[in-house]
Scaffold this active site. Structure first.
Site, mmCIF file in Angstrom:
data_model
loop_
_atom_site.group_PDB
_atom_site.id
_atom_site.type_symbol
_atom_site.label_atom_id
_atom_site.label_comp_id
_atom_site.label_asym_id
_atom_site.label_seq_id
_atom_site.Cartn_x
_atom_site.Cartn_y
_atom_site.Cartn_z
ATOM 1 N N LYS A 61 87.834 -47.262 -102.947
ATOM 2 C CA LYS A 61 88.581 -47.618 -104.320
ATOM 3 C C LYS A 61 89.489 -48.566 -104.064
ATOM 4 O O LYS A 61 89.557 -49.466 -104.794
ATOM 5 C CB LYS A 61 89.199 -46.409 -104.864
ATOM 6 N N GLN A 105 93.094 -37.844 -105.769
ATOM 7 C CA GLN A 105 91.758 -37.513 -105.043
ATOM 8 C C GLN A 105 91.351 -35.801 -105.052
ATOM 9 O O GLN A 105 92.286 -35.313 -104.495
ATOM 10 C CB GLN A 105 91.729 -38.216 -103.917
ATOM 11 N N ASP A 128 90.892 -41.475 -114.071
ATOM 12 C CA ASP A 128 89.769 -40.619 -114.065
ATOM 13 C C ASP A 128 89.199 -40.074 -115.166
ATOM 14 O O ASP A 128 88.025 -39.568 -115.134
ATOM 15 C CB ASP A 128 90.118 -39.588 -112.954
#
Ligand code: NAP
Length: 301
Positions: A61, A105, A128
């Site tokens: 990322k 994460q 997200d």
């Protein structure tokens, strides 16, 4: 007269290529907007602990950010961190000026309540798209950060101009991040969407009766080679979300990546198919950048 039967070749939905195209577009937009807004888009990532797969995902990322001209920052925390301390770190990111969005994460260590952490993220920075506020907005057709994997699948379908209206779409798996949102998005009155959707899961009896009648099958169950050609109809569109590491001594890392679809078995019967790797995975990565871009633009409204 000799009859020649020409078998139409299956078309590969090339996620690597489409993601590259998306990233080029983002980069061009960033180059224009940096002059106007005076700063780059900025994505943060929180990584708790030493999980190897999580480290790889986060590093990728960060690499993607660099590629498109975003600023990125990584907050690394030990897996001994308490829930309270992690909440404090998130609060800092929620209030950091110039940080457009951030991700935490997953998975988190077992002593940390994942739901509580997701709920603590400022929905305006939840790139997200996991916060219930974003999920609710998505379900109500309002502007929201769409979860990256379903968003990436929509983008692939759109890129290849695959008709979806009136089609029967069968989704296997009902996770919060893939199957469930996918079912909502494919059922929206929009393109891509407007499908009649069947959402299947581990409790579904005789799953073939649904997949055999599907125009589009989206597999997100994490069971390597689950979908066979006998389970689909001729010309079906097959989207494989699954990524499972399977032991493979012929590979330097000792494993290879397997999808939920038995690719070799299915490819000649399908009309379109996503490979694993190189299908949905790169699209997921690219959509995080799209969401960050949206957060960046929203911050100047
Ligand atoms: P998940 O949380 O692992 O849940 C799996 C889902 O599949 C559950 O809804 C489960 O049903 C269902 N399921 C399991 N076995 C089944 C069976 N035999 N028949 C029908 N349904 C079955 O799902 P996920 O997080 O969405 O992950 C799924 C796969 O996608 C994994 O391989 C993951 O690594 C991969 N993934 C890939 C990407 C990407 O970018 N390509 C992104 C995210 C995930 P129940 O609800 O009844 O338990």
């Amino acid at each position: 007269m000799r009859e020649t039967i020409l078998k139409e070749m299956v078309k590969i939905l090339n996620g690597n290529e489409v993601a590259k195209h998306v990233k080029t577009q983002i980069k061009e937009e960033v180059d224009k907007l940096v002059g106007k807004f005076g700063r780059q888009p900025h994505l943060g990532a929180v990584l708790v602990g030493e999980n190897g797969a999580s480290k790889t995902y986060v590093n990728n990322k960060i690499k993607d950010c660099k590629e498109v001209g975003f600023k990125s920052s990584l907050v690394r925390l030990p897996d001994t961190i308490s829930e309270e301390e992690l909440l404090q770190e998130i609060d800092k990111l929620n209030n950091e000026d110039g940080l457009d969005g951030f991700i935490v994460q997953l998975p988190l260590p077992k002593h940390i309540n994942q739901e509580k952490i997701i709920m603590s993220i400022n929905p305006d920075k939840d790139v997200d798209g996991f916060h219930p506020q974003n999920f609710g907005k998505m379900a109500l057709d309002m502007e929201a950060f769409l979860p990256a994997t379903p968003y990436g699948i929509l983008c692939l379908l759109e890129h290849y101009k695959i008709p979806t209206k009136g089609k029967h779409c069968v989704i296997i798996g009902r996770s919060r991040i893939v199957g469930k949102p996918m079912s909502i998005l494919m059922g929206r009155k929009a393109y891509p969407g407007d499908c009649t959707v069947t959402l299947t899961h581990s409790g579904t009896e005789n799953i073939e009766q649904y997949t055999k009648n599907a125009d589009i099958v989206i597999t997100a169950l994490g069971n390597p080679n689950f979908l066979k050609s006998s389970m689909i109809k001729d010309g079906a569109i097959i989207i494989d979300v699954g990524i499972t590491r399977v032991d493979d001594s012929s590979k330097p890392k000792g494993y290879s990546l397997a999808g939920d679809v038995d690719y070799e078995d299915v490819k000649d019967k399908a009309s379109y198919i996503t490979p694993v790797p190189g299908g949905v995975g790169p699209m997921t990565r690219a959509m995080l950048l799209k969401n960050t871009m949206l957060a960046y633009k929203n911050s100047f409204k």
